[in-house]
Design a protein around this motif. Structure first.
Motif, PDB file in Angstrom:
ATOM      1  N   PHE A  22       0.736  -1.147   0.055  1.00 24.45           N
ATOM      2  CA  PHE A  22      -0.091   0.155   0.207  1.00 24.45           C
ATOM      3  C   PHE A  22       0.939   1.061  -0.195  1.00 24.45           C
ATOM      4  O   PHE A  22       0.553   2.221  -0.790  1.00 24.45           O
ATOM      5  CB  PHE A  22      -0.864   0.051   1.196  1.00 24.45           C
ATOM      6  CG  PHE A  22      -2.409   0.901   1.172  1.00 24.45           C
ATOM      7  CD1 PHE A  22      -2.220   1.916   0.856  1.00 24.45           C
ATOM      8  CD2 PHE A  22      -3.342   0.067   1.455  1.00 24.45           C
ATOM      9  CE1 PHE A  22      -3.458   2.805   0.593  1.00 24.45           C
ATOM     10  CE2 PHE A  22      -4.838   0.749   1.387  1.00 24.45           C
ATOM     11  CZ  PHE A  22      -4.654   1.920   0.861  1.00 24.45           C
ATOM     12  N   ALA A  23       1.916   1.324   0.789  1.00 20.96           N
ATOM     13  CA  ALA A  23       3.092   2.261   0.937  1.00 20.96           C
ATOM     14  C   ALA A  23       3.655   2.704  -0.358  1.00 20.96           C
ATOM     15  O   ALA A  23       3.652   3.633  -0.928  1.00 20.96           O
ATOM     16  CB  ALA A  23       3.676   2.000   2.044  1.00 20.96           C
ATOM     17  N   GLY A  24       3.925   1.413  -0.892  1.00 20.25           N
ATOM     18  CA  GLY A  24       4.687   1.770  -2.335  1.00 20.25           C
ATOM     19  C   GLY A  24       3.584   2.210  -3.307  1.00 20.25           C
ATOM     20  O   GLY A  24       4.043   3.143  -4.190  1.00 20.25           O
ATOM     21  N   ILE A  25       2.728   1.847  -3.601  1.00 22.20           N
ATOM     22  CA  ILE A  25       1.286   2.213  -4.306  1.00 22.20           C
ATOM     23  C   ILE A  25       1.177   3.772  -4.237  1.00 22.20           C
ATOM     24  O   ILE A  25       1.308   4.722  -5.035  1.00 22.20           O
ATOM     25  CB  ILE A  25       0.243   1.327  -4.030  1.00 22.20           C
ATOM     26  CG1 ILE A  25       0.108   0.047  -4.850  1.00 22.20           C
ATOM     27  CG2 ILE A  25      -0.906   2.310  -5.094  1.00 22.20           C
ATOM     28  CD1 ILE A  25      -0.873  -0.883  -4.296  1.00 22.20           C
ATOM     29  N   ARG A  26       1.192   4.207  -2.691  1.00 24.52           N
ATOM     30  CA  ARG A  26       0.861   5.561  -2.525  1.00 24.52           C
ATOM     31  C   ARG A  26       1.987   6.620  -3.010  1.00 24.52           C
ATOM     32  O   ARG A  26       1.763   7.349  -3.490  1.00 24.52           O
ATOM     33  CB  ARG A  26       0.656   5.649  -0.947  1.00 24.52           C
ATOM     34  CG  ARG A  26       0.454   7.171  -0.576  1.00 24.52           C
ATOM     35  CD  ARG A  26       0.499   7.143   0.804  1.00 24.52           C
ATOM     36  NE  ARG A  26       0.194   8.546   1.536  1.00 24.52           N
ATOM     37  CZ  ARG A  26       0.342   8.810   2.605  1.00 24.52           C
ATOM     38  NH1 ARG A  26       0.901   8.075   3.513  1.00 24.52           N
ATOM     39  NH2 ARG A  26      -0.013  10.024   3.010  1.00 24.52           N
ATOM     40  N   LYS A  27       3.316   6.068  -2.663  1.00 21.89           N
ATOM     41  CA  LYS A  27       4.354   6.873  -3.092  1.00 21.89           C
ATOM     42  C   LYS A  27       4.496   6.961  -4.579  1.00 21.89           C
ATOM     43  O   LYS A  27       4.708   8.102  -5.053  1.00 21.89           O
ATOM     44  CB  LYS A  27       5.693   5.808  -2.753  1.00 21.89           C
ATOM     45  CG  LYS A  27       6.895   6.692  -2.842  1.00 21.89           C
ATOM     46  CD  LYS A  27       8.100   5.862  -2.441  1.00 21.89           C
ATOM     47  CE  LYS A  27       9.358   6.670  -2.387  1.00 21.89           C
ATOM     48  NZ  LYS A  27      10.193   6.299  -3.261  1.00 21.89           N
ATOM     49  N   CYS A  28       4.388   5.753  -5.379  1.00 22.29           N
ATOM     50  CA  CYS A  28       4.218   5.977  -6.697  1.00 22.29           C
ATOM     51  C   CYS A  28       3.215   7.011  -7.222  1.00 22.29           C
ATOM     52  O   CYS A  28       3.658   7.868  -8.135  1.00 22.29           O
ATOM     53  CB  CYS A  28       4.111   4.476  -7.257  1.00 22.29           C
ATOM     54  SG  CYS A  28       4.108   4.488  -8.941  1.00 22.29           S
ATOM     55  N   ILE A  29       1.826   6.996  -6.616  1.00 23.75           N
ATOM     56  CA  ILE A  29       1.049   7.727  -7.112  1.00 23.75           C
ATOM     57  C   ILE A  29       1.454   9.176  -6.907  1.00 23.75           C
ATOM     58  O   ILE A  29       1.259  10.279  -7.729  1.00 23.75           O
ATOM     59  CB  ILE A  29      -0.307   7.524  -6.421  1.00 23.75           C
ATOM     60  CG1 ILE A  29      -1.104   5.998  -7.166  1.00 23.75           C
ATOM     61  CG2 ILE A  29      -1.293   8.681  -6.645  1.00 23.75           C
ATOM     62  CD1 ILE A  29      -1.992   5.458  -6.246  1.00 23.75           C
ATOM     63  N   LEU A  30       1.852   9.523  -5.768  1.00 20.05           N
ATOM     64  CA  LEU A  30       2.116  10.931  -5.452  1.00 20.05           C
ATOM     65  C   LEU A  30       3.451  11.386  -6.353  1.00 20.05           C
ATOM     66  O   LEU A  30       3.215  12.384  -6.635  1.00 20.05           O
ATOM     67  CB  LEU A  30       2.629  10.916  -4.087  1.00 20.05           C
ATOM     68  CG  LEU A  30       1.332  10.847  -2.947  1.00 20.05           C
ATOM     69  CD1 LEU A  30       1.765  10.899  -1.712  1.00 20.05           C
ATOM     70  CD2 LEU A  30       0.276  11.972  -3.276  1.00 20.05           C
ATOM     71  N   GLU A  31       4.160  10.597  -6.629  1.00 23.95           N
ATOM     72  CA  GLU A  31       5.435  10.854  -7.379  1.00 23.95           C
ATOM     73  C   GLU A  31       5.123  11.088  -8.806  1.00 23.95           C
ATOM     74  O   GLU A  31       5.847  12.017  -9.581  1.00 23.95           O
ATOM     75  CB  GLU A  31       6.594   9.843  -7.237  1.00 23.95           C
ATOM     76  CG  GLU A  31       7.363   9.784  -6.040  1.00 23.95           C
ATOM     77  CD  GLU A  31       8.246   8.602  -5.992  1.00 23.95           C
ATOM     78  OE1 GLU A  31       8.178   8.061  -6.796  1.00 23.95           O
ATOM     79  OE2 GLU A  31       8.992   8.622  -5.142  1.00 23.95           O
ATOM     80  N   ALA A  32       3.962  10.755  -9.431  1.00 20.03           N
ATOM     81  CA  ALA A  32       3.573  10.979 -10.787  1.00 20.03           C
ATOM     82  C   ALA A  32       3.131  12.269 -11.115  1.00 20.03           C
ATOM     83  O   ALA A  32       3.411  12.607 -12.387  1.00 20.03           O
ATOM     84  CB  ALA A  32       2.419   9.915 -11.191  1.00 20.03           C
ATOM     85  N   ASP A  33       2.718  12.800 -10.005  1.00 19.88           N
ATOM     86  CA  ASP A  33       2.609  14.351 -10.349  1.00 19.88           C
ATOM     87  C   ASP A  33       2.427  15.136  -9.097  1.00 19.88           C
ATOM     88  O   ASP A  33       1.618  14.759  -8.223  1.00 19.88           O
ATOM     89  CB  ASP A  33       1.083  14.305 -11.161  1.00 19.88           C
ATOM     90  CG  ASP A  33       0.703  15.699 -11.579  1.00 19.88           C
ATOM     91  OD1 ASP A  33       0.518  16.612 -10.642  1.00 19.88           O
ATOM     92  OD2 ASP A  33       0.511  15.939 -12.777  1.00 19.88           O
ATOM     93  N   PRO A  34       3.067  16.197  -8.985  1.00 21.60           N
ATOM     94  CA  PRO A  34       3.041  16.876  -7.854  1.00 21.60           C
ATOM     95  C   PRO A  34       1.759  17.524  -7.179  1.00 21.60           C
ATOM     96  O   PRO A  34       1.618  18.210  -6.208  1.00 21.60           O
ATOM     97  CB  PRO A  34       4.338  18.097  -7.876  1.00 21.60           C
ATOM     98  CG  PRO A  34       4.450  18.212  -9.245  1.00 21.60           C
ATOM     99  CD  PRO A  34       3.928  17.055 -10.198  1.00 21.60           C
ATOM    100  N   GLU A  35       0.898  17.525  -8.147  1.00 23.22           N
ATOM    101  CA  GLU A  35      -0.377  18.425  -7.870  1.00 23.22           C
ATOM    102  C   GLU A  35      -1.643  17.340  -7.615  1.00 23.22           C
ATOM    103  O   GLU A  35      -2.731  18.013  -7.444  1.00 23.22           O
ATOM    104  CB  GLU A  35      -0.884  19.210  -9.026  1.00 23.22           C
ATOM    105  CG  GLU A  35       0.112  20.376  -9.439  1.00 23.22           C
ATOM    106  CD  GLU A  35      -0.497  21.272 -10.255  1.00 23.22           C
ATOM    107  OE1 GLU A  35      -1.686  21.659 -10.453  1.00 23.22           O
ATOM    108  OE2 GLU A  35       0.421  21.907 -11.255  1.00 23.22           O
ATOM    109  N   ILE A  36      -1.080  16.239  -7.316  1.00 21.83           N
ATOM    110  CA  ILE A  36      -2.280  15.221  -7.007  1.00 21.83           C
ATOM    111  C   ILE A  36      -2.528  15.546  -5.496  1.00 21.83           C
ATOM    112  O   ILE A  36      -1.700  15.750  -4.793  1.00 21.83           O
ATOM    113  CB  ILE A  36      -1.637  13.700  -7.121  1.00 21.83           C
ATOM    114  CG1 ILE A  36      -1.565  13.528  -8.679  1.00 21.83           C
ATOM    115  CG2 ILE A  36      -2.652  12.639  -6.199  1.00 21.83           C
ATOM    116  CD1 ILE A  36      -0.779  11.922  -8.876  1.00 21.83           C
TER     117      ILE A  36
END
Length: 139
Positions: A22-36
């Protein structure tokens, strides 16, 4: 407590492999775009948005599910979607124990979801923008 803190707390409370995934998924999502933006909806579900919902994640018994709100409309060249394939709107990725998060492919999919949100909103934007401009001209 803000949504990001709630998500931190949720992940910390999942002490098996699902918490790490879960933590890895979250990190990846947040790194995809700084405005998420992180949100907390439906009595305990982490949601990520940018100009509309991108995805929601939940830890279930035996899996972590990441569901894309408009997944059926997204290209998935890396074949990440493995659940909800019959739906007309959503598509999901079920991560099972031992699955690796393909960060490159997941970031690409998140960016595609953002692009979809931008295009979808732009369809309706000219009317709204025109109406606002006319209203401010009259004021």
């Amino acid at each position: 407590m803000n949504p990001s803190e709630r998500i931190d707390e949720l992940i910390a409370g999942i002490t098996d492999w699902r918490g790490k995934t879960f933590a890895g998924i979250r990190k990846c999502i947040l790194e995809a775009d700084p405005e998420i933006i992180e949100e907390w909806k439906w009595m305990g579900s982490p949601v990520w948005s940018r100009d509309g919902m991108i995805a929601v994640a939940n830890a279930h018994k035996g899996k972590v599910k990441l569901t894309f709100a408009h997944g059926a409309q997204l290209d998935d060249p890396d074949k990440l979607f493995n659940a909800g394939l019959e739906g007309n709107a959503r598509r999901a990725i079920d991560f099972l124990e031992g699955d690796r998060v393909d960060t490159r492919a997941l970031k690409k999919l998140v960016r595609a979801a953002i692009d979809y949100n931008h295009q979808h909103l732009k369809k309706n934007a000219p009317k709204a923008a025109g109406a606002k401009a006319r209203a401010s001209e009259k004021a």
